[in-house]
Motif scaffolding. Structure first.
Motif, PDB file in Angstrom:
ATOM      1  N   GLU A   1       0.799  -1.223   0.000  1.00 17.74           N
ATOM      2  CA  GLU A   1       0.000   0.000   0.000  1.00 17.74           C
ATOM      3  C   GLU A   1       0.829   1.269   0.000  1.00 17.74           C
ATOM      4  N   SER A   2       2.149   1.149   0.080  1.00 17.84           N
ATOM      5  CA  SER A   2       2.959   2.362   0.181  1.00 17.84           C
ATOM      6  C   SER A   2       4.251   2.246  -0.617  1.00 17.84           C
ATOM      7  N   LEU A   3       4.796   3.399  -0.937  1.00 19.65           N
ATOM      8  CA  LEU A   3       6.072   3.538  -1.637  1.00 19.65           C
ATOM      9  C   LEU A   3       6.969   4.441  -0.814  1.00 19.65           C
ATOM     10  N   ALA A   4       8.211   4.036  -0.672  1.00 18.16           N
ATOM     11  CA  ALA A   4       9.182   4.832   0.071  1.00 18.16           C
ATOM     12  C   ALA A   4      10.406   5.075  -0.802  1.00 18.16           C
TER      13      ALA A   4
ATOM     14  N   ALA B   1       4.028   6.339  -7.565  1.00 17.56           N
ATOM     15  CA  ALA B   1       2.973   6.150  -6.570  1.00 17.56           C
ATOM     16  C   ALA B   1       1.600   6.420  -7.171  1.00 17.56           C
ATOM     17  N   ALA B   2       1.500   7.449  -7.998  1.00 13.78           N
ATOM     18  CA  ALA B   2       0.216   7.773  -8.627  1.00 13.78           C
ATOM     19  C   ALA B   2      -0.216   6.657  -9.575  1.00 13.78           C
ATOM     20  N   ARG B   3       0.712   6.120 -10.331  1.00 13.16           N
ATOM     21  CA  ARG B   3       0.389   5.039 -11.267  1.00 13.16           C
ATOM     22  C   ARG B   3      -0.055   3.774 -10.552  1.00 13.16           C
ATOM     23  N   CYS B   4       0.538   3.523  -9.385  1.00 17.78           N
ATOM     24  CA  CYS B   4       0.247   2.281  -8.655  1.00 17.78           C
ATOM     25  C   CYS B   4      -0.845   2.443  -7.608  1.00 17.78           C
ATOM     26  N   GLY B   5      -1.297   3.662  -7.386  1.00 16.25           N
ATOM     27  CA  GLY B   5      -2.300   3.896  -6.351  1.00 16.25           C
ATOM     28  C   GLY B   5      -1.746   3.698  -4.954  1.00 16.25           C
ATOM     29  N   LEU B   6      -0.484   4.102  -4.746  1.00 15.97           N
ATOM     30  CA  LEU B   6       0.173   3.917  -3.457  1.00 15.97           C
ATOM     31  C   LEU B   6       0.379   5.254  -2.756  1.00 15.97           C
ATOM     32  N   GLN B   7       0.540   5.192  -1.441  1.00 17.40           N
ATOM     33  CA  GLN B   7       0.874   6.372  -0.657  1.00 17.40           C
ATOM     34  C   GLN B   7       2.395   6.497  -0.571  1.00 17.40           C
ATOM     35  N   LEU B   8       2.895   7.706  -0.721  1.00 20.97           N
ATOM     36  CA  LEU B   8       4.324   7.950  -0.564  1.00 20.97           C
ATOM     37  C   LEU B   8       4.589   8.248   0.907  1.00 20.97           C
ATOM     38  N   VAL B   9       5.317   7.344   1.565  1.00 17.54           N
ATOM     39  CA  VAL B   9       5.549   7.448   3.007  1.00 17.54           C
ATOM     40  C   VAL B   9       7.023   7.244   3.304  1.00 17.54           C
ATOM     41  N   SER B  10       7.356   7.352   4.581  1.00 21.41           N
ATOM     42  CA  SER B  10       8.728   7.098   5.006  1.00 21.41           C
ATOM     43  C   SER B  10       9.028   5.608   4.967  1.00 21.41           C
ATOM     44  N   LEU B  11      10.288   5.285   4.844  1.00 18.84           N
ATOM     45  CA  LEU B  11      10.712   3.898   4.809  1.00 18.84           C
ATOM     46  C   LEU B  11      10.382   3.223   6.136  1.00 18.84           C
ATOM     47  N   ASN B  12       9.753   2.038   6.058  1.00 19.40           N
ATOM     48  CA  ASN B  12       9.335   1.304   7.252  1.00 19.40           C
ATOM     49  C   ASN B  12       9.674  -0.164   7.054  1.00 19.40           C
ATOM     50  N   THR B  13      10.656  -0.655   7.772  1.00 19.00           N
ATOM     51  CA  THR B  13      11.122  -2.030   7.588  1.00 19.00           C
ATOM     52  C   THR B  13      10.151  -3.061   8.142  1.00 19.00           C
ATOM     53  N   ASP B  14       9.115  -2.625   8.852  1.00 18.69           N
ATOM     54  CA  ASP B  14       8.145  -3.553   9.419  1.00 18.69           C
ATOM     55  C   ASP B  14       6.971  -3.815   8.477  1.00 18.69           C
ATOM     56  N   LEU B  15       6.911  -3.099   7.360  1.00 15.99           N
ATOM     57  CA  LEU B  15       5.799  -3.234   6.434  1.00 15.99           C
ATOM     58  C   LEU B  15       6.293  -3.640   5.050  1.00 15.99           C
ATOM     59  N   PRO B  16       5.470  -4.377   4.293  1.00 16.41           N
ATOM     60  CA  PRO B  16       5.822  -4.610   2.886  1.00 16.41           C
ATOM     61  C   PRO B  16       5.699  -3.302   2.114  1.00 16.41           C
TER      62      PRO B  16
END
Length: 260
Positions: A4-7, A21-36
């Motif tokens: 669900e996100s791009l970092a 992110a716009a093409r994939c429908g993802l949120q641009l967020v900070s890098l998070n090693t606990d999430l895919p």
């Protein structure tokens, strides 16, 4: 599993990341090693999933793709025979289930023009990134020039083709639900299964492929698996662990014509 996100690993990449992110429908967020997450680095686009080890990405210039290009067996390999590659014959192929693009790369390396169709937006983004990087590599640039990517539903794409754009071959490598989890030892396949999920339109996809293909439809299956969409092929080609089911019929004005 859903991504669900791009970092990004460098703030300077934010502009490029916004487009992805716009093409994939993802949120641009900070890098998070606990999430895919889908992660854009200064060298490539990759997926990072906790529990799957290192990052997953596509590279047409090295690794498995390079090995298959150099040592895959050329036109004598079962995959090439399945799509009708013969001396002097380079069919136009639509790979309607592109995935990681490995088989499509083999087709292109053997001289075929290939359209890759990938419905999953994250997989399509990985393919687009890999193609963009590979076109700058002198060793594979010519091969990549024969590969074109389309992000969308394969059935809709095939149904929309004009007569002049119909492919000689439609190639299908549909998702196969493994009964044995040990068969999914490769992290790339684990990821693909989790992202794409089980096949849900097998009959529609095979029927449309058989209507559109000018010469044949080739379906890749695990050896011993049932026929795709319960449709018996005209002939099959087997390798050690894989079976290619060939549907060598085309349809015109309601009449079936053999194309052997």
């Amino acid at each position: 599993m859903q991504i669900e996100s791009l970092a990004v690993t460098d703030p300077a990449l934010k502009g490029q990341a916004d487009i992805i992110a716009a093409r994939c429908g993802l949120q641009l967020v900070s890098l998070n090693t606990d999430l895919p997450q889908l992660v854009l680095t200064d060298t490539r686009l990759e997926i990072r999933v906790p529990g799957l080890g290192g990052p997953i990405f596509i590279d047409f210039t090295a690794g498995k793709n390079q090995h298959r290009r150099q040592f895959g067996g050329g036109r004598g390999q079962p995959l090439a025979k399945a799509v009708g590659l013969k001396k002097g014959a380079n069919p136009y192929i639509v790979d309607a289930t592109a995935g990681f693009g490995r088989d499509a790369f083999v087709f292109a390396s053997l001289g075929c023009r290939v359209t890759l169709i990938e419905q999953n937006p994250v997989m399509a983004a990985l393919l687009a990134d890999a193609l963009q990087r590979a076109v700058a590599d002198d060793d594979v640039a010519e091969i990549i020039s024969r590969m074109q990517l389309h992000h969308g539903n394969a059935v809709n794409y095939l149904a929309s083709l004009a007569e002049i754009d119909r492919p000689d071959v439609v190639y299908l490598d549909p998702m196969y639900p493994s009964r044995d989890k040990t068969a999914l030892v490769k992290k790339e396949m684990q990821l693909l299964h989790q992202l794409v999920g089980p096949d849900s339109n097998s009959s529609d996809l095979l029927n449309m492929s058989r209507e559109v293909a000018l010469k044949r439809v080739a379906v890749k299956r695990p050896k011993g698996a049932e026929f795709f969409a319960n449709q018996q092929p005209h002939v099959s080609i087997e390798s050690k662990n894989t079976r290619y089911d060939i549907y060598t019929l085309k349809f015109a004005n309601g009449v079936v014509y053999p194309t052997l």
